[in-house]
Scaffold this motif. Structure first.
Motif, mmCIF file in Angstrom:
data_model
loop_
_atom_site.group_PDB
_atom_site.id
_atom_site.type_symbol
_atom_site.label_atom_id
_atom_site.label_comp_id
_atom_site.label_asym_id
_atom_site.label_seq_id
_atom_site.Cartn_x
_atom_site.Cartn_y
_atom_site.Cartn_z
ATOM 1 N N SER A 91 13.392 -9.513 22.377
ATOM 2 C CA SER A 91 13.030 -9.618 21.134
ATOM 3 C C SER A 91 11.432 -10.808 21.519
ATOM 4 O O SER A 91 11.713 -11.770 22.079
ATOM 5 N N ASP A 105 8.437 -6.163 22.755
ATOM 6 C CA ASP A 105 9.292 -5.534 22.625
ATOM 7 C C ASP A 105 8.514 -3.847 24.119
ATOM 8 O O ASP A 105 9.592 -3.519 24.609
ATOM 9 N N GLY A 126 13.161 -3.225 20.128
ATOM 10 C CA GLY A 126 12.859 -2.843 19.632
ATOM 11 C C GLY A 126 11.671 -1.993 19.208
ATOM 12 O O GLY A 126 11.353 -1.442 20.422
ATOM 13 N N ARG A 184 15.525 -3.054 10.607
ATOM 14 C CA ARG A 184 15.826 -2.698 12.331
ATOM 15 C C ARG A 184 16.320 -3.520 12.783
ATOM 16 O O ARG A 184 17.488 -3.492 14.653
ATOM 17 N N SER A 185 15.747 -5.187 12.814
ATOM 18 C CA SER A 185 16.264 -5.464 13.914
ATOM 19 C C SER A 185 17.352 -6.278 13.820
ATOM 20 O O SER A 185 18.379 -7.445 14.888
ATOM 21 N N CYS A 233 19.635 -4.934 15.756
ATOM 22 C CA CYS A 233 19.506 -5.072 17.582
ATOM 23 C C CYS A 233 20.568 -5.878 17.474
ATOM 24 O O CYS A 233 21.141 -5.663 18.561
#
Length: 177
Positions: free
Chosen positions: A16, A52, A46, A82-83, A86
């Motif tokens: 990240s 990313d 991501g 989304r994060s 992940c």
């Protein structure tokens, strides 16, 4: 810098970082981390530009958590969801979370296993992801030219300016080089 001694202990590694790292993060920090990933490790990352994109380019077979998939909804909330997904993928696998923030941590942000406390609109998805990863008990490695917040459980890695670790083992291993 050789990070292989830390990375070799993990079969899943999540990355990240800043969307605009130019000038703030030395390319050598990113390259060193990429070179340390063990062959065959699962890489999760991501869909943003910057850090990313660097790791997606390094690892064409990486599992990309892309907002455009629609899996996490739409709008700004989709990026947070989304994060979180992940980080959760790394947590479930007992992996390593590696962060490259290019700004100071937003005031008031603290590690928490509750994603809503980390992703509360503070303005930095990188720091929010790191706070959530630390709150979930994931081993973390951070390169930050700004240092890290006190009380987050991150220790500077001896002989490696800018690197911080949540794992005492990682600091001890890196100090052997």
């Amino acid at each position: 810098m050789q990070l292989t001694e830390v990375f070799k202990n993990y079969s899943v590694i999540g990355f990240s970082g800043a969307r605009s790292p130019a000038g703030l993060l030395p390319p050598s920090a990113l390259s060193s981390a990429a070179a340390a990933v063990p062959s065959g490790a699962r890489v999760v990352v991501g869909c943003q530009r910057g850090v990313d994109a660097f790791f997606r380019q390094c690892f064409p077979k990486a599992e990309v958590f892309a907002v455009a998939s629609g899996r996490w909804g739409s709008g700004k909330g989709a990026y947070a969801a989304r994060s979180i997904a992940c980080v959760d993928a790394v947590a479930i696998a007992g992996g390593l979370w590696v962060s490259f923030p290019a700004s100071e941590c937003p005031p008031g942000l603290l590690p928490s296993p509750k994603s809503s406390k980390c992703f509360s609109g503070g303005g930095s998805g990188t720091w929010a992801s790191l706070a959530y990863a630390l709150g979930c008990g994931i081993a973390c490695l951070v390169y930050s030219p700004f240092g890290v917040p006190a009380g987050w459980g991150l220790e500077s890695v001896p002989s490696y300016p800018g690197w911080f670790s949540s794992s005492p083992d990682a600091s001890q291993q890196l100090s052997l080089f």
